[in-house]
Design an enzyme around this catalytic site. Sequence first.
Site, PDB file in Angstrom:
ATOM      1  N   ARG A  64       3.413   0.681  -3.343  1.00 46.61           N
ATOM      2  CA  ARG A  64       4.269  -0.310  -2.670  1.00 46.61           C
ATOM      3  C   ARG A  64       4.433  -1.550  -3.555  1.00 46.61           C
ATOM      4  NH1 ARG A  64       3.066  -4.087   2.402  1.00 46.61           N
ATOM      5  NH2 ARG A  64       5.207  -4.675   2.908  1.00 46.61           N
ATOM      6  N   HIS A  68       7.934  -3.632  -4.829  1.00 42.69           N
ATOM      7  CA  HIS A  68       8.193  -5.035  -4.527  1.00 42.69           C
ATOM      8  C   HIS A  68       8.263  -5.884  -5.792  1.00 42.69           C
ATOM      9  CE1 HIS A  68       7.741  -5.446   0.003  1.00 42.69           C
ATOM     10  NE2 HIS A  68       7.637  -4.136  -0.228  1.00 42.69           N
ATOM     11  N   ASN A  93       6.045 -10.075   2.008  1.00 40.65           N
ATOM     12  CA  ASN A  93       5.077  -9.711   0.967  1.00 40.65           C
ATOM     13  C   ASN A  93       3.641 -10.021   1.346  1.00 40.65           C
ATOM     14  OD1 ASN A  93       6.836  -8.603  -0.878  1.00 40.65           O
ATOM     15  ND2 ASN A  93       7.105 -10.472  -2.065  1.00 40.65           N
ATOM     16  N   HIS A 191       6.689   7.226   0.762  1.00 38.72           N
ATOM     17  CA  HIS A 191       6.098   7.087   2.093  1.00 38.72           C
ATOM     18  C   HIS A 191       5.227   8.273   2.469  1.00 38.72           C
ATOM     19  CE1 HIS A 191       9.498   4.092   3.331  1.00 38.72           C
ATOM     20  NE2 HIS A 191       8.550   3.514   2.624  1.00 38.72           N
TER      21      HIS A 191
END
Length: 326
Positions: A64, A68, A93, A191
């Site tokens: 992840r 980001h 975040n 995911h």
Amino acid sequence: MDTKALVFPTLISTLFSLSVVASVTASLSFNFYAASCPSAEFIVRNTVRSFSSTDPSIPGKLLRLVFHDCFVEGCDASVMLQGNNTEQSDPGNRSLGGFSVIDSAKRLAEIFCPQTVSCADIIALAARDAVEIAGGPVIQIPTGRRDGMVSAASNVRPNIVDTSFTIDEMLKLFNSKGLSLDDLVILSGAHTIGSAHCSSFRDRFQEDSNGKLRVIDKELDSSYANELMKHCGTSASPSVTVNNDPETSMVFDNQYYRNLMTHKGLFQSDSVLLNDNQTRTLVENLANDQELFFERWGQSFLKLTIVGVKADEEGEIRRSCEATNA
């Protein structure tokens, strides 16, 4: 949705993607640290493995983190910078994790190769290794990224996929990063590991007059929806999380796509991949062929990790991932 107006035909799209990758990776190299820090990739891999052995949630957090980082300011470790109004301070975040892994690898790299290995490379390598450690494919990615010097909370929301996004909204954002509709479907496979706070999919439920949740999103399998409501009732703590993949949550495999086919996608942005003929066909193919998923993952992950890279004289090599050198 008319996908023909938004994406190239498959062959042309593939050739275009390869040309983009080739032009960007010209500034990077698959043996970038061969002379300056031969142990760089070993340091990162060993650090990821060590942290993952005591905390099985680490691979999902690192995967992840790279998303980001790369989607905001490019893959330049801007997400690591601390301070007021930096990317970390944006609410989207605040649930990020894995920072300690990157910091630990950086400290070791500074001991053996002072101011040589960038935090941006460490993030990309750590995510690559996290996938392998979780049972995913072994892939190679080039290094040579430099660290950015700008990190602003205001840049986060316009550049990060929200879990309530439609295909059109996601594709527009992915296209702006040089990523295709196929990349969107394949990278959504991230995911297959990790977890999410209840708030990230609460919009699929609604509280009734008695204070109980009921399903308002008919895309969800009813038994799966009931399980989610049990974990994420109105009295649940904000810290409660749910596995992204209800079947093999710690294993990087193609179960995510099989879950989608049975309407067990955790986020609305997962479920909508079945609503378009082109994305649905790819979901079906990936659900039926894990080897295909692993092959395509390697290609799309490479493209992700070169989004907006800074190389050559741009940016810097930070001494600490938490702050710029200035």
